[in-house]
Design a protein around this motif. Sequence first.
Motif, PDB file in Angstrom:
ATOM      1  N   THR A  46      -3.187  31.855  44.846  1.00 14.22           N
ATOM      2  CA  THR A  46      -4.099  31.261  43.832  1.00 14.22           C
ATOM      3  C   THR A  46      -4.613  29.990  44.549  1.00 14.22           C
ATOM      4  OG1 THR A  46      -2.812  32.106  41.991  1.00 14.22           O
ATOM      5  CG2 THR A  46      -4.661  30.277  41.425  1.00 14.22           C
ATOM      6  N   LEU A  47      -6.033  29.829  44.406  1.00 17.90           N
ATOM      7  CA  LEU A  47      -6.473  28.645  45.078  1.00 17.90           C
ATOM      8  C   LEU A  47      -6.674  27.408  43.989  1.00 17.90           C
ATOM      9  CD1 LEU A  47      -7.791  27.173  47.623  1.00 17.90           C
ATOM     10  CD2 LEU A  47     -10.063  27.850  47.010  1.00 17.90           C
ATOM     11  N   LYS A  48      -5.880  26.636  43.959  1.00 20.39           N
ATOM     12  CA  LYS A  48      -5.953  25.579  42.807  1.00 20.39           C
ATOM     13  C   LYS A  48      -6.615  24.229  42.995  1.00 20.39           C
ATOM     14  CE  LYS A  48      -1.963  27.522  40.882  1.00 20.39           C
ATOM     15  NZ  LYS A  48      -1.491  27.497  39.619  1.00 20.39           N
ATOM     16  N   TYR A  49      -7.060  23.445  42.168  1.00 21.38           N
ATOM     17  CA  TYR A  49      -7.905  22.494  42.365  1.00 21.38           C
ATOM     18  C   TYR A  49      -7.602  21.667  41.035  1.00 21.38           C
ATOM     19  CZ  TYR A  49     -12.026  19.455  41.658  1.00 21.38           C
ATOM     20  OH  TYR A  49     -13.168  18.456  41.746  1.00 21.38           O
ATOM     21  N   ARG A  50      -7.455  20.265  41.416  1.00 22.92           N
ATOM     22  CA  ARG A  50      -7.315  19.315  40.297  1.00 22.92           C
ATOM     23  C   ARG A  50      -8.078  17.894  40.607  1.00 22.92           C
ATOM     24  NH1 ARG A  50      -1.126  17.607  39.785  1.00 22.92           N
ATOM     25  NH2 ARG A  50      -0.777  16.544  41.922  1.00 22.92           N
ATOM     26  N   SER A  51      -8.603  17.211  39.515  1.00 25.34           N
ATOM     27  CA  SER A  51      -9.595  16.168  39.835  1.00 25.34           C
ATOM     28  C   SER A  51      -9.059  14.980  40.421  1.00 25.34           C
ATOM     29  CB  SER A  51     -10.276  15.891  38.639  1.00 25.34           C
ATOM     30  OG  SER A  51     -11.160  16.860  38.232  1.00 25.34           O
ATOM     31  N   ALA A  52      -7.524  14.935  40.308  1.00 26.50           N
ATOM     32  CA  ALA A  52      -6.897  13.758  40.841  1.00 26.50           C
ATOM     33  C   ALA A  52      -5.408  14.125  41.019  1.00 26.50           C
ATOM     34  CB  ALA A  52      -6.977  12.378  39.826  1.00 26.50           C
ATOM     35  N   PRO A  53      -4.663  13.261  41.895  1.00 25.91           N
ATOM     36  CA  PRO A  53      -3.285  13.640  41.877  1.00 25.91           C
ATOM     37  C   PRO A  53      -2.599  13.037  40.487  1.00 25.91           C
ATOM     38  CG  PRO A  53      -3.991  12.141  43.764  1.00 25.91           C
ATOM     39  CD  PRO A  53      -5.198  12.436  42.876  1.00 25.91           C
ATOM     40  N   GLN A  54      -1.599  13.627  39.809  1.00 25.59           N
ATOM     41  CA  GLN A  54      -1.209  13.125  38.569  1.00 25.59           C
ATOM     42  C   GLN A  54      -0.720  11.788  38.616  1.00 25.59           C
ATOM     43  OE1 GLN A  54      -1.192  14.744  35.533  1.00 25.59           O
ATOM     44  NE2 GLN A  54      -0.519  13.050  34.664  1.00 25.59           N
ATOM     45  N   ASP A  55       0.107  11.347  39.824  1.00 26.52           N
ATOM     46  CA  ASP A  55       0.680   9.956  39.956  1.00 26.52           C
ATOM     47  C   ASP A  55      -0.194   9.082  40.125  1.00 26.52           C
ATOM     48  OD1 ASP A  55       0.020  10.698  42.589  1.00 26.52           O
ATOM     49  OD2 ASP A  55       1.828  10.254  43.451  1.00 26.52           O
ATOM     50  N   LEU A  56      -1.517   9.018  40.569  1.00 25.83           N
ATOM     51  CA  LEU A  56      -2.651   8.186  40.342  1.00 25.83           C
ATOM     52  C   LEU A  56      -3.091   7.912  38.889  1.00 25.83           C
ATOM     53  CD1 LEU A  56      -4.726   6.355  41.692  1.00 25.83           C
ATOM     54  CD2 LEU A  56      -6.233   8.306  42.055  1.00 25.83           C
ATOM     55  N   ILE A  57      -3.133   9.053  38.134  1.00 25.95           N
ATOM     56  CA  ILE A  57      -3.490   8.803  36.709  1.00 25.95           C
ATOM     57  C   ILE A  57      -2.553   8.187  35.934  1.00 25.95           C
ATOM     58  CG2 ILE A  57      -4.085  10.103  34.669  1.00 25.95           C
ATOM     59  CD1 ILE A  57      -6.275   9.932  37.055  1.00 25.95           C
ATOM     60  N   ASP A  58      -1.194   8.763  36.191  1.00 23.00           N
ATOM     61  CA  ASP A  58      -0.144   8.046  35.846  1.00 23.00           C
ATOM     62  C   ASP A  58       0.014   6.332  35.867  1.00 23.00           C
ATOM     63  OD1 ASP A  58       0.482  10.208  34.616  1.00 23.00           O
ATOM     64  OD2 ASP A  58       2.360  10.726  35.930  1.00 23.00           O
ATOM     65  N   HIS A  59      -0.203   6.179  37.073  1.00 26.61           N
ATOM     66  CA  HIS A  59      -0.414   4.735  37.673  1.00 26.61           C
ATOM     67  C   HIS A  59      -1.317   3.723  36.864  1.00 26.61           C
ATOM     68  CE1 HIS A  59      -0.575   1.266  40.538  1.00 26.61           C
ATOM     69  NE2 HIS A  59      -1.435   1.424  40.366  1.00 26.61           N
ATOM     70  N   LEU A  60      -2.596   4.334  36.795  1.00 29.27           N
ATOM     71  CA  LEU A  60      -3.826   3.824  36.063  1.00 29.27           C
ATOM     72  C   LEU A  60      -3.606   3.852  34.534  1.00 29.27           C
ATOM     73  CD1 LEU A  60      -6.734   5.243  38.469  1.00 29.27           C
ATOM     74  CD2 LEU A  60      -5.710   2.904  38.467  1.00 29.27           C
ATOM     75  N   PHE A  61      -3.057   4.722  34.099  1.00 28.75           N
ATOM     76  CA  PHE A  61      -3.205   4.996  32.596  1.00 28.75           C
ATOM     77  C   PHE A  61      -2.114   4.943  31.966  1.00 28.75           C
ATOM     78  CE2 PHE A  61      -7.138   7.057  33.970  1.00 28.75           C
ATOM     79  CZ  PHE A  61      -8.227   6.535  33.235  1.00 28.75           C
ATOM     80  N   GLY A  62      -0.837   5.102  32.675  1.00 24.93           N
ATOM     81  CA  GLY A  62       0.623   4.920  31.956  1.00 24.93           C
ATOM     82  C   GLY A  62       1.015   6.449  32.181  1.00 24.93           C
ATOM     83  N   GLU A  63       2.409   6.482  32.217  1.00 21.07           N
ATOM     84  CA  GLU A  63       2.964   7.878  32.314  1.00 21.07           C
ATOM     85  C   GLU A  63       2.653   8.559  31.288  1.00 21.07           C
ATOM     86  OE1 GLU A  63       5.749   8.786  34.443  1.00 21.07           O
ATOM     87  OE2 GLU A  63       4.997   7.056  35.789  1.00 21.07           O
ATOM     88  N   LYS A  64       2.445   9.783  31.222  1.00 21.61           N
ATOM     89  CA  LYS A  64       2.360  10.924  30.313  1.00 21.61           C
ATOM     90  C   LYS A  64       1.077  10.846  29.348  1.00 21.61           C
ATOM     91  CE  LYS A  64       6.607  13.062  30.416  1.00 21.61           C
ATOM     92  NZ  LYS A  64       6.961  13.067  31.727  1.00 21.61           N
ATOM     93  N   VAL A  65      -0.100   9.718  29.898  1.00 23.31           N
ATOM     94  CA  VAL A  65      -0.891   9.449  28.795  1.00 23.31           C
ATOM     95  C   VAL A  65      -2.000  10.688  29.227  1.00 23.31           C
ATOM     96  CG1 VAL A  65      -3.050   7.952  28.260  1.00 23.31           C
ATOM     97  CG2 VAL A  65      -0.615   7.135  28.856  1.00 23.31           C
ATOM     98  N   HIS A  66      -2.322  11.123  30.153  1.00 23.32           N
ATOM     99  CA  HIS A  66      -3.343  12.189  30.465  1.00 23.32           C
ATOM    100  C   HIS A  66      -2.845  13.171  31.655  1.00 23.32           C
ATOM    101  CE1 HIS A  66      -6.295   9.900  28.545  1.00 23.32           C
ATOM    102  NE2 HIS A  66      -6.313   8.901  29.409  1.00 23.32           N
ATOM    103  N   GLU A  67      -2.640  14.365  31.204  1.00 26.98           N
ATOM    104  CA  GLU A  67      -2.257  15.451  32.305  1.00 26.98           C
ATOM    105  C   GLU A  67      -3.469  15.804  32.762  1.00 26.98           C
ATOM    106  OE1 GLU A  67       0.274  19.491  32.545  1.00 26.98           O
ATOM    107  OE2 GLU A  67       0.304  18.464  30.587  1.00 26.98           O
TER     108      GLU A  67
END
Length: 462
Positions: free
Chosen positions: A388-409
């Motif tokens: 399966t070729l997968k895609y996501r808009s951003a690494p999860q740790d970057l989003i956790d760093h910016l918004f807080g842990e477990k705020v946005h998956e």
Amino acid sequence: MIILVMVTVYMITSNTLAALPNAHGNLSSDMFASSNKCAQCHAITYEQWKGTMHYNAYEDPFYQKEVLAASSDTQGIVDEFCSRCHTPIGVVSGEIPPIDGSGLSSIAREGVQCDICHVISGSNGTGNAPFVVSPGNVKWGPFDDSKSAYHGSKYLELYTTSEYCGMCHYVTHPLNGLVVDDTYTVWKEGPYAKEGVVCQDCHMTSGITKFVANPGRAGSGAKKREHISTHEIVGGNAFIPEVLGEKGYGKMAAERLEKAATLSIDSLQMGQRGDNISLNISITNSGAGHKIPTGVSEIRQMWLAVRVKDASGRQVYNTGDVNANGTVGDAKIYNTVLGDAQGQPTLSFWLAQSILEDNRIPPRGTVSEKHTFRIPDDVTYPLALDATLKYRSAPQDLIDHLFGEKVHEVPVLSIAEMSVNIYEDGETSTETTIPATPGVGILGTATILLCAAHYYMERRKI
Ligand code: HEC
Ligand code: HEC
Ligand code: HEC
Ligand code: HEC
Ligand code: HEC
């Protein structure tokens, strides 16, 4: 640090940042109409635009976090620069700076909205927002015979070309010139430009990978035309639309991604039980006019997840799963790796000075990954391989760093899937599928654009 900032100020005032012709703040935001006004007669267009990333270009919470980080990292030097494309009205009206938005009018908060896009009366080149804007009664567009009771209309060929999009979809670092978004130039040097397939053909029609005519009326009371463009200009971003409650656009982004690439398997080298088996999995960019991923490609992530089971259901091989902590396990990530002043990888493109790696897949290009794994002594054939070729808009740790842990998956989307049975004698049977999305055909690989040139000619007769 002080020296760095001084050099920066010097460079910024002496060259690149002068490039926005209307950047002097000599216009005012009340010279622009709110998109609500346009909606009175262009209701369908308005509904299509509302909720897109253009509509959200300023309010996008991801942008908001990043622009404040960029501003603080550079002592405010990039404030005007970042805002050019994300709130162009905010810049031409001088409402930014301040970067915190406290001076912004509600029209400037509309992001990349109707009026700013349709009072662009010329361009001074490519990239970093070189548009010339002439706000007022006249709206520029693709028709040379358009009449409206509310506003004057003028034809400008620019609207029908990739150069229009290339004003904002080509970003170079304001201080050192490093190319940080090459969408326009990759298109320009690639096969689609030669065939006359422009950004609008794929992004402003329902064709996704080619021009498809959309007959209709461009405004209330307007005459029927063979084609009017759609303003649902989506890319691969399903994350921010979901955060903002724009689920429809998230789904459209997922559908678009599914048209971008195909998978195949070759060079299978069969071993005996207890030995290794090796094979290549190829990824072809079959549907995008630029590299995949493109845009802020240092932040986007694409990778191959491969799982092999034997006939008894036992797992023989597994790579590319997302781990519990949100990182991608043991897989090659396709994106751009930017290097900072120390040559270390950085996700903050405003700090970038070099490109350490770019392994993205060019338009119609193919890359191959070799996979090797051990065949258990007591294996039961056939082996079932799922890739399966997968895609996501951003690494999860970057989003956790910016918004807080477990705020946005960050959602992980499937671009392409392939299932292969491997028999003991090395024979294979393959099934290539495009991931199932409600309302979209399940089977079949995206056909490439042999008739694109023909469609293009047809279209330009409108
Ligand atoms: C990112 C810039 C952008 C935004 C935002 C935008 N447009 Fe457009 N619009 C274009 C371009 C480019 C074309 C021409 C596309 C082509 O012909 O290939 C176009 C075409 C049109 C046309 C001609 C008819 C048609 O659809 O082909 C109308 C009318 C129009 N836009 C109105 C609007 C309205 C109203 C809004 C806001 C709801 C809007 N546009 C938002 C870029 C934009
Ligand atoms: C009172 C109704 C009305 C309002 C309000 C209105 N328009 Fe139009 N507009 C029209 C009609 C009718 C046409 C003609 C469509 C055609 O020629 O097929 C048109 C055409 C256009 C075109 C095509 C111009 C060309 O030459 O290609 C653009 C672009 C456009 N409008 C943008 C806008 C924008 C932006 C706004 C808001 C600032 C707006 N319009 C507000 C009725 C309106
Ligand atoms: C005035 C600058 C500007 C112009 C002109 C412009 N764009 Fe954009 N576009 C943006 C910005 C800024 C964003 C990103 C907003 C965000 O993600 O916060 C964007 C987002 C997009 C996206 C969504 C990307 C994703 O990841 O889903 C697509 C697709 C897109 N633009 C295509 C186009 C096309 C095609 C054209 C030409 C018809 C065009 N744009 C013209 C500024 C512009
Ligand atoms: C042949 C069709 C085609 C053409 C031409 C094309 N695109 Fe795309 N575009 C796609 C597809 C399919 C995707 C989804 C795959 C992806 O995200 O890269 C996409 C995605 C995007 C994205 C989101 C990128 C990401 O990876 O998140 C942007 C931004 C974009 N396109 C802008 C443009 C611009 C600007 C042009 C013209 C210079 C253009 N596109 C030309 C088909 C096309
Ligand atoms: C020349 C136009 C331009 C400039 C200048 C610009 N951007 Fe963007 N930005 C874009 C476009 C176009 C996209 C969409 C690309 C894509 O979706 O991959 C984008 C996307 C983004 C995103 C991703 C948003 C999302 O929802 O995924 C962030 C974050 C961002 N920009 C931050 C910045 C910052 C910070 C600056 C200044 C240092 C900046 N941008 C300067 C055009 C620009």
